[in-house]
Design a protein around this motif. Structure first.
Motif, PDB file in Angstrom:
ATOM      1  N   ASN A 150       1.056  -1.154  -0.162  1.00 54.19           N
ATOM      2  CA  ASN A 150       0.014   0.073   0.064  1.00 54.19           C
ATOM      3  C   ASN A 150       0.897   1.371  -0.011  1.00 54.19           C
ATOM      4  O   ASN A 150       0.807   1.834   0.982  1.00 54.19           O
ATOM      5  CB  ASN A 150      -0.873   0.116   1.265  1.00 54.19           C
ATOM      6  N   ASN A 151       1.459   1.481  -1.218  1.00 52.61           N
ATOM      7  CA  ASN A 151       2.356   2.466  -1.318  1.00 52.61           C
ATOM      8  C   ASN A 151       2.182   3.173  -2.736  1.00 52.61           C
ATOM      9  O   ASN A 151       2.741   2.491  -3.752  1.00 52.61           O
ATOM     10  CB  ASN A 151       3.908   2.071  -1.062  1.00 52.61           C
ATOM     11  N   PRO A 152       1.599   4.297  -2.713  1.00 56.59           N
ATOM     12  CA  PRO A 152       1.440   5.044  -4.061  1.00 56.59           C
ATOM     13  C   PRO A 152       2.663   5.280  -5.028  1.00 56.59           C
ATOM     14  O   PRO A 152       2.614   5.278  -6.152  1.00 56.59           O
ATOM     15  CB  PRO A 152       0.321   6.130  -3.927  1.00 56.59           C
ATOM     16  N   ASP A 153       3.717   5.345  -4.308  1.00 54.54           N
ATOM     17  CA  ASP A 153       5.054   5.500  -4.908  1.00 54.54           C
ATOM     18  C   ASP A 153       5.602   4.441  -5.499  1.00 54.54           C
ATOM     19  O   ASP A 153       6.348   4.436  -6.480  1.00 54.54           O
ATOM     20  CB  ASP A 153       6.024   6.389  -4.030  1.00 54.54           C
ATOM     21  N   PHE A 154       5.302   3.171  -5.027  1.00 49.64           N
ATOM     22  CA  PHE A 154       5.965   1.806  -5.499  1.00 49.64           C
ATOM     23  C   PHE A 154       5.121   0.529  -5.071  1.00 49.64           C
ATOM     24  O   PHE A 154       5.588   0.122  -3.854  1.00 49.64           O
ATOM     25  CB  PHE A 154       7.428   1.767  -4.694  1.00 49.64           C
ATOM     26  N   PRO A 155       3.813   0.789  -5.521  1.00 47.54           N
ATOM     27  CA  PRO A 155       2.988  -0.505  -5.410  1.00 47.54           C
ATOM     28  C   PRO A 155       3.452  -1.971  -5.636  1.00 47.54           C
ATOM     29  O   PRO A 155       3.076  -2.420  -6.968  1.00 47.54           O
ATOM     30  CB  PRO A 155       1.742   0.089  -6.148  1.00 47.54           C
ATOM     31  N   LEU A 156       4.357  -2.227  -5.002  1.00 43.75           N
ATOM     32  CA  LEU A 156       4.973  -3.574  -5.333  1.00 43.75           C
ATOM     33  C   LEU A 156       4.066  -4.733  -5.053  1.00 43.75           C
ATOM     34  O   LEU A 156       3.467  -4.649  -4.109  1.00 43.75           O
ATOM     35  CB  LEU A 156       6.379  -3.627  -4.277  1.00 43.75           C
ATOM     36  N   VAL A 157       4.244  -5.517  -5.938  1.00 46.89           N
ATOM     37  CA  VAL A 157       3.335  -6.777  -5.568  1.00 46.89           C
ATOM     38  C   VAL A 157       4.379  -7.833  -4.823  1.00 46.89           C
ATOM     39  O   VAL A 157       5.322  -8.211  -5.006  1.00 46.89           O
ATOM     40  CB  VAL A 157       3.110  -7.693  -7.044  1.00 46.89           C
ATOM     41  N   CYS A 158       3.722  -7.997  -3.400  1.00 50.18           N
ATOM     42  CA  CYS A 158       4.852  -8.629  -2.594  1.00 50.18           C
ATOM     43  C   CYS A 158       4.496 -10.243  -2.550  1.00 50.18           C
ATOM     44  O   CYS A 158       5.255 -11.074  -2.202  1.00 50.18           O
ATOM     45  CB  CYS A 158       4.468  -8.215  -1.396  1.00 50.18           C
ATOM     46  N   ARG A 159       3.374 -10.483  -2.989  1.00 48.23           N
ATOM     47  CA  ARG A 159       3.029 -11.922  -3.158  1.00 48.23           C
ATOM     48  C   ARG A 159       1.908 -12.485  -4.250  1.00 48.23           C
ATOM     49  O   ARG A 159       0.900 -11.431  -4.490  1.00 48.23           O
ATOM     50  CB  ARG A 159       2.360 -12.544  -1.696  1.00 48.23           C
ATOM     51  N   ILE A 160       2.199 -13.490  -4.825  1.00 44.71           N
ATOM     52  CA  ILE A 160       1.151 -13.954  -5.929  1.00 44.71           C
ATOM     53  C   ILE A 160       0.913 -15.287  -5.614  1.00 44.71           C
ATOM     54  O   ILE A 160       1.715 -16.215  -5.208  1.00 44.71           O
ATOM     55  CB  ILE A 160       1.886 -13.895  -7.316  1.00 44.71           C
ATOM     56  N   LYS A 161      -0.390 -15.568  -5.742  1.00 41.70           N
ATOM     57  CA  LYS A 161      -0.966 -16.949  -5.131  1.00 41.70           C
ATOM     58  C   LYS A 161      -1.966 -17.554  -6.349  1.00 41.70           C
ATOM     59  O   LYS A 161      -2.875 -16.592  -6.595  1.00 41.70           O
ATOM     60  CB  LYS A 161      -1.310 -17.074  -3.956  1.00 41.70           C
ATOM     61  N   GLY A 162      -1.916 -18.664  -6.602  1.00 40.54           N
ATOM     62  CA  GLY A 162      -2.796 -19.124  -7.625  1.00 40.54           C
ATOM     63  C   GLY A 162      -2.774 -18.596  -8.945  1.00 40.54           C
ATOM     64  O   GLY A 162      -3.856 -18.404  -9.958  1.00 40.54           O
ATOM     65  N   SER A 163      -1.698 -18.043  -9.585  1.00 40.06           N
ATOM     66  CA  SER A 163      -1.357 -17.551 -11.055  1.00 40.06           C
ATOM     67  C   SER A 163      -1.814 -18.688 -11.793  1.00 40.06           C
ATOM     68  O   SER A 163      -1.549 -19.804 -11.867  1.00 40.06           O
ATOM     69  CB  SER A 163       0.165 -17.109 -11.082  1.00 40.06           C
ATOM     70  N   PRO A 164      -2.428 -17.996 -12.980  1.00 39.03           N
ATOM     71  CA  PRO A 164      -2.890 -19.175 -14.050  1.00 39.03           C
ATOM     72  C   PRO A 164      -1.694 -19.551 -14.955  1.00 39.03           C
ATOM     73  O   PRO A 164      -1.454 -20.464 -15.646  1.00 39.03           O
ATOM     74  CB  PRO A 164      -3.773 -18.344 -14.919  1.00 39.03           C
ATOM     75  N   PHE A 165      -0.390 -18.605 -14.723  1.00 38.70           N
ATOM     76  CA  PHE A 165       0.812 -19.018 -15.436  1.00 38.70           C
ATOM     77  C   PHE A 165       1.594 -20.003 -14.562  1.00 38.70           C
ATOM     78  O   PHE A 165       2.545 -20.462 -15.148  1.00 38.70           O
ATOM     79  CB  PHE A 165       1.786 -17.733 -15.742  1.00 38.70           C
ATOM     80  N   GLY A 166       1.014 -20.321 -13.401  1.00 40.37           N
ATOM     81  CA  GLY A 166       1.875 -21.487 -12.698  1.00 40.37           C
ATOM     82  C   GLY A 166       2.974 -20.616 -11.850  1.00 40.37           C
ATOM     83  O   GLY A 166       3.949 -21.352 -11.287  1.00 40.37           O
ATOM     84  N   ILE A 167       3.091 -19.257 -11.794  1.00 48.64           N
ATOM     85  CA  ILE A 167       4.020 -18.742 -11.337  1.00 48.64           C
ATOM     86  C   ILE A 167       3.658 -17.728  -9.903  1.00 48.64           C
ATOM     87  O   ILE A 167       2.881 -17.036 -10.062  1.00 48.64           O
ATOM     88  CB  ILE A 167       4.722 -17.689 -12.053  1.00 48.64           C
ATOM     89  N   ASP A 168       4.101 -18.421  -8.932  1.00 52.22           N
ATOM     90  CA  ASP A 168       3.575 -17.882  -7.745  1.00 52.22           C
ATOM     91  C   ASP A 168       5.011 -17.205  -6.996  1.00 52.22           C
ATOM     92  O   ASP A 168       5.954 -17.811  -7.220  1.00 52.22           O
ATOM     93  CB  ASP A 168       2.960 -18.886  -6.669  1.00 52.22           C
ATOM     94  N   CYS A 169       4.777 -16.330  -6.030  1.00 48.37           N
ATOM     95  CA  CYS A 169       5.885 -15.707  -5.408  1.00 48.37           C
ATOM     96  C   CYS A 169       5.686 -15.161  -4.069  1.00 48.37           C
ATOM     97  O   CYS A 169       4.530 -14.899  -3.933  1.00 48.37           O
ATOM     98  CB  CYS A 169       6.582 -14.845  -6.495  1.00 48.37           C
ATOM     99  N   SER A 170       6.649 -15.156  -3.353  1.00 49.11           N
ATOM    100  CA  SER A 170       6.574 -14.472  -1.992  1.00 49.11           C
ATOM    101  C   SER A 170       7.843 -13.550  -1.706  1.00 49.11           C
ATOM    102  O   SER A 170       8.961 -14.023  -1.770  1.00 49.11           O
ATOM    103  CB  SER A 170       6.440 -15.511  -1.079  1.00 49.11           C
ATOM    104  N   LEU A 171       7.619 -12.404  -1.207  1.00 53.92           N
ATOM    105  CA  LEU A 171       8.609 -11.459  -0.880  1.00 53.92           C
ATOM    106  C   LEU A 171       8.788 -12.049   0.545  1.00 53.92           C
ATOM    107  O   LEU A 171       7.973 -12.079   1.616  1.00 53.92           O
ATOM    108  CB  LEU A 171       8.074 -10.150  -0.748  1.00 53.92           C
ATOM    109  N   ASN A 172      10.632 -12.199   0.732  1.00 48.59           N
ATOM    110  CA  ASN A 172      10.809 -12.680   1.980  1.00 48.59           C
ATOM    111  C   ASN A 172      11.901 -11.597   2.910  1.00 48.59           C
ATOM    112  O   ASN A 172      11.611 -11.703   4.056  1.00 48.59           O
ATOM    113  CB  ASN A 172      11.757 -13.787   2.013  1.00 48.59           C
ATOM    114  N   ASP A 173      12.078 -10.676   2.241  1.00 46.88           N
ATOM    115  CA  ASP A 173      13.123  -9.745   2.725  1.00 46.88           C
ATOM    116  C   ASP A 173      13.230  -8.538   2.080  1.00 46.88           C
ATOM    117  O   ASP A 173      13.250  -8.473   0.810  1.00 46.88           O
ATOM    118  CB  ASP A 173      14.316 -10.180   3.030  1.00 46.88           C
ATOM    119  N   VAL A 174      13.237  -7.207   2.627  1.00 52.41           N
ATOM    120  CA  VAL A 174      13.612  -5.905   2.147  1.00 52.41           C
ATOM    121  C   VAL A 174      14.663  -5.205   2.670  1.00 52.41           C
ATOM    122  O   VAL A 174      14.734  -5.204   3.880  1.00 52.41           O
ATOM    123  CB  VAL A 174      12.273  -5.087   2.384  1.00 52.41           C
ATOM    124  N   LYS A 175      15.692  -4.762   2.111  1.00 50.50           N
ATOM    125  CA  LYS A 175      16.953  -4.305   2.682  1.00 50.50           C
ATOM    126  C   LYS A 175      17.212  -2.814   1.951  1.00 50.50           C
ATOM    127  O   LYS A 175      17.186  -2.980   0.695  1.00 50.50           O
ATOM    128  CB  LYS A 175      18.047  -5.126   2.455  1.00 50.50           C
TER     129      LYS A 175
END
Length: 175
Positions: A150-175
């Protein structure tokens, strides 16, 4: 149960980076994801290499291979597609004016804030709930779920689940 544990881990990362404030993503920020593709998992690290007008995301897989994704200002403002092109080592992938990678456009984010829905890849995503610093959206008539910073300057997709492309992901760390 795993969903709640994963969400708790993601939220705890953001609370560590400013308590209840969303992390500031800027040039030099590193984002560590775990991508799952058809049952295989791979850690991928993204670095914000340039953010003034054009967004350049560098990527590395286990320190062995790397390259960049390049998003032009028009894409960052108006894109309506998420590009999941497979990265090629030592290649700069120039996304089209209507494509982003791991971030939604400013226009899409504004629609999400105002109308609680937006369209990406010809799919309507509806706001399901606000979870801390995340906007949890679900695809209408599909199984896809996204968690967006929830950041209008950088609306990063942090997690995807159930993608029709078979590609799911999860953000684990931010530095």
């Amino acid at each position: 149960m795993m969903k709640r544990v994963t969400c708790l881990l993601i939220f705890s990362l953001f609370f560590l980076h400013g308590y209840s404030q969303a992390p500031v993503v800027k040039q030099g920020t590193t984002l560590k994801y775990i991508f799952s593709l058809h049952g295989q998992t791979v850690p991928i690290e993204f670095s914000v290499l340039h953010l003034t007008d054009t967004l350049v995301l560098g990527w590395k897989i286990r320190g062995l291979a790397g390259g960049t994704y390049i998003m032009v200002p028009a894409a960052l403002q108006h894109a309506v597609k998420m590009n999941f092109i497979q990265p090629s080592p030592d290649v700069a992938i120039n996304l089209k004016d209507d494509e982003t990678f791991m971030i939604i456009s400013t226009d899409a984010f504004r629609k999400l804030e105002k109308e609680h829905a937006f369209v990406y890849d010809n799919t309507v995503y509806n706001l399901k709930e606000r979870e801390g610093n995340m906007l949890h959206v679900t695809a209408k008539d599909e199984t896809t779920e996204w968690w967006i910073l929830n950041n209008p300057d950088f609306p990063l997709v942090c997690r995807i689940k159930g993608s029709p492309f078979g590609i799911d992901c999860s953000l684990n760390d931010v530095k």
